[in-house]
Scaffold this active site. Structure first.
Site, short mmCIF file in Angstrom:
data_model
loop_
_atom_site.label_atom_id
_atom_site.label_comp_id
_atom_site.label_asym_id
_atom_site.label_seq_id
_atom_site.Cartn_x
_atom_site.Cartn_y
_atom_site.Cartn_z
CB ILE A 1 -60.67 -13.39 22.71
CG1 ILE A 1 -59.38 -12.96 23.42
CG2 ILE A 1 -61.35 -14.52 23.48
CD1 ILE A 1 -59.62 -12.34 24.78
CG HIS A 2 -63.40 -17.09 17.16
ND1 HIS A 2 -64.06 -16.17 16.39
CD2 HIS A 2 -63.90 -18.31 16.85
CE1 HIS A 2 -64.93 -16.81 15.61
NE2 HIS A 2 -64.85 -18.11 15.88
N PRO A 3 -65.12 -16.73 20.06
CG PRO A 3 -67.32 -17.52 19.82
CD PRO A 3 -66.00 -17.83 20.48
CD GLU B 1 -63.36 -12.91 16.88
OE1 GLU B 1 -62.30 -13.36 16.39
OE2 GLU B 1 -64.36 -13.62 17.10
CB CYS C 1 -67.66 -17.82 12.19
SG CYS C 1 -66.10 -18.67 11.86
#
Length: 448
Positions: free
Chosen positions: A422-424, A428, A448
């Site tokens: 799951i970003h950000p 993760e 990122c």
């Protein structure tokens, strides 16, 4: 620290539980819901300062709950500092008011005491030494001022962390190592962060005596075990956080034939929580070799109640129990430490994937993330079953809890890589670890 007695029909109760902590209450409630007549025996011996509390045991009254709330108070202080970098205009001096916080937390704890008592079928306040856990303090026996000049806690680094966080000058005296029983690389990251955070450490030091000065300050004298040098300094308050031991000697358990570990004083139990005497069971902190954690005691208590009521045969699984240390930089873990994995499987039998990462929240606030780290310990061969997972960073408990379920399903390194992050988020970064310690490559996450 709970014992469980199953009584025959000729007695007033089907079940008697000694200890009104999390485990004892969970067991009692479960048994009552299954139609059993239950009695809970609980008593809190006042501390040297006269402190006492209601139902719920350590966790509710002087452990997990107040500790987490005070930790939150400290996190909010850090958030206020970060807020300025995010554009919040904060005028005037920002300071913390201890009485306001203490009253709010105490009110919440008391509400839990009342909620707990509300459903009990029968509650008996009795002085039963077996359920009483006391701080182990050899120094107290040496008359060095501990009893009269100190207060007590079960959580050393967590207390030191939130005290520093609300602006108090705090020093931790460490007799040997920090976070004994945890992965020591992770423990080092936790204390490194705390030192940068402002907490002082006196390493390899043992207190010798405490004297109260005419000014009211406490003068602590200690010995550095590495150099042999004696040192002293003065403090406003002194908190002993040196561990606990069960008070089992006064009950004459040896006359009943109950087997104890002579070193720890804890009860030796089987997989079904049974002691060496029929119809006497033990679970929670009082049991030898069990994790001293509230959730394990609760689950073990419920399962025991179901078995004794003939409703289940399920045993408590004490392997791969996740936990979190709520220090300023939180540390969550599940499974084996690197040291334990190496001990069981050999250095060449394990593969360690790791990463140093920077939480997105830290970037704008320009906070140092040197100790934000992930370590996944796997078997080296076959499917690379995950043996241990370790995480330092924000919301470590929330992150670790999610991954803990994977351990119940036999998670492997391949499963980790197949999981979409799951970003950000910080979590993760766990599913992206690809650098092994063995490779010697830089494990710093970029981009990122």
């Amino acid at each position: 620290n709970n014992r469980f007695y199953k009584c025959d029909a000729k007695y007033d109760y089907d079940l008697v539980v000694i200890g009104g902590g999390s485990g004892g209450l969970a067991c009692s409630k479960e048994a009552a819901q299954l139609g059993q007549k239950v009695a809970v025996l609980d008593y809190v011996e006042p501390s040297a300062k006269g402190t006492k509390w209601g139902l719920g045991g350590t966790c509710v009254n002087v452990g997990c709950i107040p500790k987490k709330l005070m930790h939150q108070a400290a996190l909010l202080g850090t958030a206020v500092k970060d807020a300025k970098k995010y554009g919040w205009q904060i005028s005037g001096t920002v300071c913390h008011d201890w009485p306001t916080m203490a009253e709010a937390i105490q009110n919440h704890v008391r509400s839990l005491n009342w909620v707990t008592a509300d459903w009990l079928i029968s509650l008996l306040y009795l002085l039963i030494s077996l359920m009483m856990f006391h701080l182990v303090n050899a120094f107290r026996r040496n008359n060095m001022g501990a009893m009269e000049h100190g207060c007590y806690s079960d959580v050393a680094l967590e207390c030191a962390g939130f005290l520093t966080g609300i602006g108090l000058d705090t020093t931790v005296m460490v007799r040997s190592i920090a976070l004994r029983g945890f992965d020591q690389q992770m423990a080092g990251l936790v204390t490194d962060y705390m030192e940068a955070y402002g907490t002082k450490f006196a390493w390899k030091c043992v207190p010798k005596r405490v004297d109260k000065l005419s000014s009211g300050a406490l003068q602590v004298t200690w010995t550095n075990t590495q150099t042999g040098a004696e040192q002293k300094d003065t403090y406003d308050s002194l908190l002993w956080a040196v561990g606990r031991a069960p008070e089992t000697k006064a009950l004459g358990l040896d006359k009943l034939g109950i087997q104890l570990n002579k070193e720890t004083g804890k009860l030796i139990v089987g997989a079904d929580e049974s002691t060496s005497v029929p119809n006497i069971y033990a679970f929670g902190d009082i049991s030898e070799g069990r994790p001293e954690l509230t959730p394990t005691a609760i689950k073990a208590g419920k399962l025991l109640a179901r078995r004794l009521a003939g409703q289940s045969t399920e045993l408590m699984d004490y392997d791969n129990v996740a936990t979190t240390v709520f220090t300023p930089l939180e540390y969550g873990c599940v499974g084996l430490s690197e040291e334990e994995a190496e001990k069981r499987h050999g250095k060449d039998g394990i593969e360690i994937y790791h990463a140093f990462y920077k939480p997105l929240e830290f970037t704008v606030a320009e906070r140092d993330a040197s100790q934000c780290y992930i370590k996944v310990v796997c078997e080296r061969g076959g499917d690379q079953k995950i043996l241990g997972l370790h995480f330092t960073g924000p919301n470590a408990g929330e992150v670790t809890q999610g991954f803990a379920m994977g351990f119940q399903c036999g998670a492997t390194y391949s499963h980790l890589l197949q999981t979409v992050g799951i970003h950000p988020t910080c979590a993760e970064e766990v599913v992206k670890v690809s650098i092994t310690k063995r490779s010697g490559l830089d494990a710093t996450v970029t981009g990122c």
